[in-house]
Design a protein around this motif. Structure first.
Motif, mmCIF file in Angstrom:
data_model
loop_
_atom_site.group_PDB
_atom_site.id
_atom_site.type_symbol
_atom_site.label_atom_id
_atom_site.label_comp_id
_atom_site.label_asym_id
_atom_site.label_seq_id
_atom_site.Cartn_x
_atom_site.Cartn_y
_atom_site.Cartn_z
ATOM 1 N N GLY A 174 0.814 -1.215 0.000
ATOM 2 C CA GLY A 174 0.000 0.000 0.000
ATOM 3 C C GLY A 174 0.842 1.257 0.000
ATOM 4 O O GLY A 174 1.851 1.356 0.691
ATOM 5 N N LEU A 209 0.299 4.869 1.059
ATOM 6 C CA LEU A 209 -0.677 5.617 1.857
ATOM 7 C C LEU A 209 -0.253 7.069 2.002
ATOM 8 O O LEU A 209 0.879 7.350 2.406
ATOM 9 N N THR A 216 -3.964 4.574 -1.388
ATOM 10 C CA THR A 216 -5.157 4.937 -0.628
ATOM 11 C C THR A 216 -4.862 6.124 0.292
ATOM 12 O O THR A 216 -3.709 6.360 0.650
ATOM 13 N N ALA A 252 -5.572 0.782 4.443
ATOM 14 C CA ALA A 252 -4.168 0.365 4.457
ATOM 15 C C ALA A 252 -3.946 -0.644 5.582
ATOM 16 O O ALA A 252 -3.288 -1.670 5.407
ATOM 17 N N CYS A 255 -3.300 -4.282 3.739
ATOM 18 C CA CYS A 255 -1.925 -4.276 3.214
ATOM 19 C C CYS A 255 -0.964 -5.066 4.096
ATOM 20 O O CYS A 255 -1.042 -5.010 5.312
ATOM 21 N N ILE A 303 3.327 -1.185 3.960
ATOM 22 C CA ILE A 303 2.829 0.158 3.634
ATOM 23 C C ILE A 303 3.999 1.118 3.496
ATOM 24 O O ILE A 303 4.916 1.105 4.326
#
Ligand SMILES: Nc1ncnc2c1ncn2[C@@H]1O[C@H](COP(=O)(O)OP(=O)(O)O)[C@@H](O)[C@H]1O
Ligand SMILES: [Mg+2]
Length: 326
Positions: A33, A35, A191, A197, A201, A204
């Motif tokens: 992810g 983020l 995201t 997340a 995920c 991250i």
């Protein structure tokens, strides 16, 4: 072997550095992810990895292919679900998938492949309906199915649940997790939703102003904060922060009339702090104590909450368009 590597990748739009010297590695398998708040550079970074935008400097390899020198090979090995809706409204779900397959030259077992991908996103019984009649969540699921038709090794999803209601969002998470279970696939998503997340995920990277701030698994990131987070609201938050420093609490963050800090055994420290505030006649409006979440991780590393950064006009326009199914 790493499935994605970037080496100082940078994208400038005139004066603005949208992606700033990013060097990351993504391992094969699992859900990665990106983020960050609106404008952090997530879409720009993904766009360079999928060869839709050229870096200003730096380089990247995706599936072992150089994004600048082998863009066709990169494109064939990846699936993309864009942030903005990109289906043909007037066509049926089947026709949208067929069109995509034709673009990628997928011919063998096409019907079977389409059946399989729509089954995966729970749209089998709507395969021959016109997309115009689909809800926002159904459209997203169809876009995910479309990204899978040519059997990519990596699926990129840019804000997969933007503008969807919480229930639909959770359903999409389940479909994404299912993909990882059923296919040996790497999923890269962006995201600005912390919960997203955190819940789907495996790893991250937090991105802010084009820079990667920190990269790890959600649990390691949360554990790295050492302690509980206490937030005290006060009309004299700044003064309160000064007093906290005298008690040995060095790292305080001031935001929206609140002061936030981390301590061990927060519940035991709160009465002492409230007592001190009372002695100095500093009013306290509210106190909140909680165990670390990704929100705290973001605040800790960037000095602000992700929510203060979100909610741009562009984003709310997107959400409205999606809610109206446009
Ligand atoms: N085509 C463009 N021209 C100029 N600036 C852009 C363009 N695309 C994005 N930006 C700017 O680059 C920054 C990063 O944008 P973006 O990658 O879309 O962020 P995110 O996806 O994290 O919201 C923002 O400040 C945005 O306004
Ligand atoms: Mg974006």
């Amino acid at each position: 072997m790493k499935i994605i590597t970037t080496e100082g990748i940078t994208k400038k739009y005139n004066e603005l550095c949208a992606v700033d010297n990013v060097s990351i590695e993504v391992s094969r398998g699992g859900i990665f992810g990106l983020l960050g708040p609106n404008g952090a550079g997530k879409t720009t970074l993904i766009s360079m990895l999928v060869t839709m935008r050229r870096p200003t400097s730096g380089s990247a390899h995706v599936n072992g292919f150089d994004i600048a020198k082998q863009p066709d090979k990169v494109r064939r090995s990846i699936g993309i679900v864009f942030q903005d809706p990109s289906l043909d409204e007037e066509l049926t779900a089947y026709e949208n998938l067929e069109l995509h397959a034709a673009m990628y030259g997928v011919k063998d077992n096409l019907k079977q492949t389409i059946d399989e991908v729509v089954e995966l996103v729970g749209l089998k019984d709507r395969l021959h309906s016109i997309v115009k009649t689909f809800s926002g969540g159904m459209r997203r699921r169809l876009e995910i199915a479309r990204g899978l038709v040519h059997r990519p090794t990596i699926l990129f999803l840019d804000e997969p649940t933007l503008g969807l209601d919480p229930q639909t969002r959770t359903a999409i998470w389940e479909y994404i997790k299912d993909l990882r279970r059923k296919y040996d696939m790497t999923i890269v998503l962006t995201t600005h939703y912390m919960e997203e997340a955190d819940s789907i995920c495996d790893r991250i990277a937090i991105i802010d102003h084009g820079k990667i701030i920190v990269l790890d698994s959600p649990s390691v990131l949360k554990d790295s904060l050492l302690g509980d987070t206490v937030t005290i609201e006060s009309p004299q938050a700044k003064k309160l922060a000064g007093i906290l420093k005298k008690t040995g609490i060095e790292k305080c963050t001031l935001h929206d009339g609140k002061v936030t800090f981390c301590v061990n055994s927060g519940e035991k420290r709160i009465p002492e702090i409230i007592g001190l505030a009372k002695d100095r006649r500093i009013p306290v409006s509210s106190v909140n104590l909680h165990k670390p979440t990704l929100d705290d991780v973001f605040l800790h590393y960037t000095g602000k909450t992700i929510r203060e950064e979100n909610g741009s006009a562009r984003d709310s326009m997107r959400m409205r368009r999606r809610a109206m199914g446009k």
